[in-house]
Design a protein around this motif. Structure first.
Motif, PDB file in Angstrom:
ATOM      1  N   ILE A  20      -8.240  21.760  -5.834  1.00  0.00           N
ATOM      2  CA  ILE A  20      -9.522  22.076  -6.455  1.00  0.00           C
ATOM      3  C   ILE A  20     -10.039  23.337  -5.780  1.00  0.00           C
ATOM      4  N   VAL A  21     -10.152  24.399  -6.545  1.00  0.00           N
ATOM      5  CA  VAL A  21     -10.524  25.691  -5.969  1.00  0.00           C
ATOM      6  C   VAL A  21     -11.743  26.241  -6.692  1.00  0.00           C
ATOM      7  N   LEU A  22     -12.474  27.093  -6.000  1.00  0.00           N
ATOM      8  CA  LEU A  22     -13.628  27.743  -6.604  1.00  0.00           C
ATOM      9  C   LEU A  22     -13.163  28.856  -7.529  1.00  0.00           C
ATOM     10  N   LYS A  23     -13.691  28.852  -8.713  1.00  0.00           N
ATOM     11  CA  LYS A  23     -13.277  29.792  -9.748  1.00  0.00           C
ATOM     12  C   LYS A  23     -14.054  31.100  -9.633  1.00  0.00           C
ATOM     13  N   GLU A  24     -13.350  32.201  -9.869  1.00  0.00           N
ATOM     14  CA  GLU A  24     -14.022  33.497  -9.933  1.00  0.00           C
ATOM     15  C   GLU A  24     -14.811  33.595 -11.237  1.00  0.00           C
ATOM     16  N   ILE A  25     -16.070  33.956 -11.122  1.00  0.00           N
ATOM     17  CA  ILE A  25     -16.952  34.029 -12.282  1.00  0.00           C
ATOM     18  C   ILE A  25     -17.469  35.446 -12.425  1.00  0.00           C
ATOM     19  N   SER A  26     -17.445  35.952 -13.643  1.00  0.00           N
ATOM     20  CA  SER A  26     -17.913  37.312 -13.897  1.00  0.00           C
ATOM     21  C   SER A  26     -19.430  37.382 -13.819  1.00  0.00           C
ATOM     22  N   SER A  27     -19.918  38.467 -13.258  1.00  0.00           N
ATOM     23  CA  SER A  27     -21.354  38.700 -13.187  1.00  0.00           C
ATOM     24  C   SER A  27     -21.905  38.973 -14.582  1.00  0.00           C
TER      25      SER A  27
ATOM     26  N   ALA B 130     -23.120  33.724  -4.708  1.00  0.00           N
ATOM     27  CA  ALA B 130     -22.653  34.554  -3.601  1.00  0.00           C
ATOM     28  C   ALA B 130     -21.473  35.401  -4.025  1.00  0.00           C
ATOM     29  N   LYS B 131     -21.486  36.665  -3.610  1.00  0.00           N
ATOM     30  CA  LYS B 131     -20.366  37.560  -3.875  1.00  0.00           C
ATOM     31  C   LYS B 131     -19.471  37.569  -2.647  1.00  0.00           C
ATOM     32  N   LEU B 132     -18.208  37.160  -2.825  1.00  0.00           N
ATOM     33  CA  LEU B 132     -17.308  36.996  -1.692  1.00  0.00           C
ATOM     34  C   LEU B 132     -15.971  37.654  -1.947  1.00  0.00           C
ATOM     35  N   GLU B 133     -15.343  38.092  -0.879  1.00  0.00           N
ATOM     36  CA  GLU B 133     -13.956  38.530  -0.981  1.00  0.00           C
ATOM     37  C   GLU B 133     -13.054  37.304  -0.943  1.00  0.00           C
ATOM     38  N   ARG B 134     -11.871  37.426  -1.510  1.00  0.00           N
ATOM     39  CA  ARG B 134     -10.940  36.302  -1.526  1.00  0.00           C
ATOM     40  C   ARG B 134     -10.444  35.983  -0.127  1.00  0.00           C
ATOM     41  N   LEU B 135     -10.329  34.683   0.139  1.00  0.00           N
ATOM     42  CA  LEU B 135      -9.742  34.228   1.389  1.00  0.00           C
ATOM     43  C   LEU B 135      -8.429  33.537   1.077  1.00  0.00           C
ATOM     44  N   LYS B 136      -7.430  33.721   1.921  1.00  0.00           N
ATOM     45  CA  LYS B 136      -6.096  33.179   1.653  1.00  0.00           C
ATOM     46  C   LYS B 136      -6.012  31.720   2.098  1.00  0.00           C
ATOM     47  N   THR B 137      -6.793  30.887   1.420  1.00  0.00           N
ATOM     48  CA  THR B 137      -6.862  29.479   1.781  1.00  0.00           C
ATOM     49  C   THR B 137      -5.536  28.771   1.577  1.00  0.00           C
ATOM     50  N   PHE B 138      -4.830  29.107   0.490  1.00  0.00           N
ATOM     51  CA  PHE B 138      -3.576  28.432   0.169  1.00  0.00           C
ATOM     52  C   PHE B 138      -2.367  29.347   0.359  1.00  0.00           C
TER      53      PHE B 138
ATOM     54  N   PHE C 103      -9.821  23.185  -1.673  1.00  0.00           N
ATOM     55  CA  PHE C 103      -9.200  22.158  -0.848  1.00  0.00           C
ATOM     56  C   PHE C 103      -8.192  21.395  -1.688  1.00  0.00           C
ATOM     57  N   ALA C 104      -7.373  20.596  -1.023  1.00  0.00           N
ATOM     58  CA  ALA C 104      -6.293  19.886  -1.709  1.00  0.00           C
ATOM     59  C   ALA C 104      -6.246  18.442  -1.246  1.00  0.00           C
ATOM     60  N   VAL C 105      -5.746  17.583  -2.129  1.00  0.00           N
ATOM     61  CA  VAL C 105      -5.553  16.166  -1.830  1.00  0.00           C
ATOM     62  C   VAL C 105      -4.124  15.804  -2.198  1.00  0.00           C
ATOM     63  N   SER C 106      -3.451  15.100  -1.309  1.00  0.00           N
ATOM     64  CA  SER C 106      -2.084  14.658  -1.558  1.00  0.00           C
ATOM     65  C   SER C 106      -2.016  13.148  -1.416  1.00  0.00           C
ATOM     66  N   SER C 107      -1.341  12.486  -2.367  1.00  0.00           N
ATOM     67  CA  SER C 107      -1.256  11.026  -2.324  1.00  0.00           C
ATOM     68  C   SER C 107      -0.108  10.550  -3.201  1.00  0.00           C
ATOM     69  N   PRO C 108       0.568   9.459  -2.803  1.00  0.00           N
ATOM     70  CA  PRO C 108       1.595   8.878  -3.683  1.00  0.00           C
ATOM     71  C   PRO C 108       1.008   8.340  -4.981  1.00  0.00           C
ATOM     72  N   VAL C 109      -0.298   8.069  -5.013  1.00  0.00           N
ATOM     73  CA  VAL C 109      -0.942   7.596  -6.237  1.00  0.00           C
ATOM     74  C   VAL C 109      -0.832   8.640  -7.345  1.00  0.00           C
TER      75      VAL C 109
END
Length: 411
Positions: free
Chosen positions: A226-233, A4-12, A25-31
């Protein structure tokens, strides 16, 4: 699947040097508080049934296209991991409750159920391993990697089981001569697993600095993103794509975080008499040790994690060749009632939990030997590794390695 070709979304949040601006998405933990040493992190995300397409993801892995980027928080900036591994499948995330040999537990397939239904029987001489109602819903994993769910009891020696999955287990997880019993929480099905590594030269993992780049992740604990990486066509390198369509339907149920650290040195020490300096040689049990003398150590990471295992590496100085020769005069003149040998000195490990000292395993020898077949007495080694694995402590107060979440859409 298609890309899928998508524009960037300001998730973070807004784009900054320390906060990549991708979908994820992100995970936070004292571990995740890991300040030093060789650090290995395993993140296992269990998804709702059929929301993670294993066939599609397997094709992505086979294509050698890496659809993810992973970042860890530190004091000054986000650490981008240049190398990590990931796979999809069913994963064991806990130690087994019990292990059976092939002679202790037998599996009898029911031909009428196309091989998916069976009974398991415990041999009569294995009295301590009877089935009870607590076993219903738990899983048996045989030495072929098949996963069987206990669905009912015939009697205390026989249970009805049903095969539900073929496991995707790491090499060495399953032994050829054992069948293991796991809690229902011990196996994650239809899961995505990431394996991360940091060596001792990389920065400490700390909570992120609160700034506008991560206001959406307000936490006192370290974060992995963990984010989706931009991949070149393939046809146009200027066009960028994300594997969003392949992951947008994924709904997570829970995440398991496991860490393994080697080479921790930031330790506070003391004995019954005084505080000890780890940077200089010291006498762990004091100048005149006796039965009951204590040697204490603590570390911030250890105190904030529920331990599965612990290895203590000790390097001794000034050891004699062997204790039998060194203390021979005491033994021969009967100054001491029993002869002293290399295995005479032992110590037990206790864990302070909820203000109570809990015994961990049995006493272990404080000194090891270098085998010398040509000599009567083996020579003492100046190093020993004390390995502890029995941390199944009732009411262990730091049960924070498993984080249960409501169903969520990570992408």
């Amino acid at each position: 699947g298609t890309v899928a070709k998508l524009e960037r979304l300001k998730t973070f949040g807004n784009q900054t040097k320390t906060s990549p601006n991708f979908i994820g998405f992100a995970v936070s933990s004292p571990v995740l508080l890991l300040t030093e040493g060789q650090r290995n992190i395993t993140l296992t995300f269990a998804s709702q049934e059929k929301t993670l397409n294993q066939e599609t993801f397997s094709k992505i892995i086979e294509s050698q296209i890496k659809p993810f980027e992973i970042y860890l928080s530190s004091e000054k900036q986000w650490i981008k991991l240049e190398s990590f591994e990931y796979e999809i499948g069913n994963f064991i995330v806990e130690e087994p409750l019990k292990s059976y040999t092939n002679t202790q537990l037998s599996l009898n397939l029911n031909a009428a159920a196309n091989g998916n239904s069976a009974t398991v029987s415990i041999s009569e001489n294995a009295e301590s391993n009877n089935f009870d109602n607590n076993n219903i819903g738990q899983f048996l994993v045989d030495n072929d990697g098949k996963i069987w769910k206990i669905i009912g009891l015939v009697n205390s020696k026989t249970a009805n089981v049903q095969q539900i999955f073929q496991g995707n287990f790491l090499k060495g997880t399953i032994k050829n001569d054992t069948i293991n019993l796991y809690r229902s929480s011990g196996i994650y099905f239809n899961s995505l697993q990431f394996q991360l590594q940091l060596d001792s030269t990389q920065p400490a993992i700390f909570p992120p600095i609160p700034d506008e780049s991560n206001l959406i992740i307000e936490t006192l604990y370290p974060v992995v993103k963990i984010v989706l990486k931009e991949i070149s066509s393939e046809n146009n390198t200027k066009e960028k794509f994300l594997y969003y369509e392949q992951f947008k339907s994924v709904r997570l149920e829970k995440v398991n975080i496991q860490v393994k650290v080697a080479g921790v040195q930031d330790i506070k020490l003391r004995n019954d008499n005084s505080i000890l300096n780890i940077k200089t040689p010291f006498q762990p049990f004091g100048i005149s040790p006796k039965v009951g003398s204590g040697f204490y150590f603590t570390n911030q990471e250890i105190s904030q994690k529920k331990l599965d295992s612990l290895t203590i590496k000790i390097e001794w100085m000034g050891l004699p060749k062997d204790f039998a020769t060194y203390y021979q005069a005491y033994s021969s003149t009967e100054v001491i009632p029993n002869a002293i040998a290399n295995n005479s000195f032992k110590a037990s490990l206790k864990l302070l939990n909820n203000r109570s000292w809990i015994d961990i395993e049995t006493d272990k020898q404080l000194f090891s030997e270098e085998n010398n077949t040509s000599e009567e007495n083996n020579t003492l080694s100046n190093q020993i590794h004390l390995n502890y694995k029995n941390f199944n402590i009732p009411d262990y107060s730091l049960e924070i390695s498993n984080l249960e979440t409501d169903s969520d859409e990570p992408f």
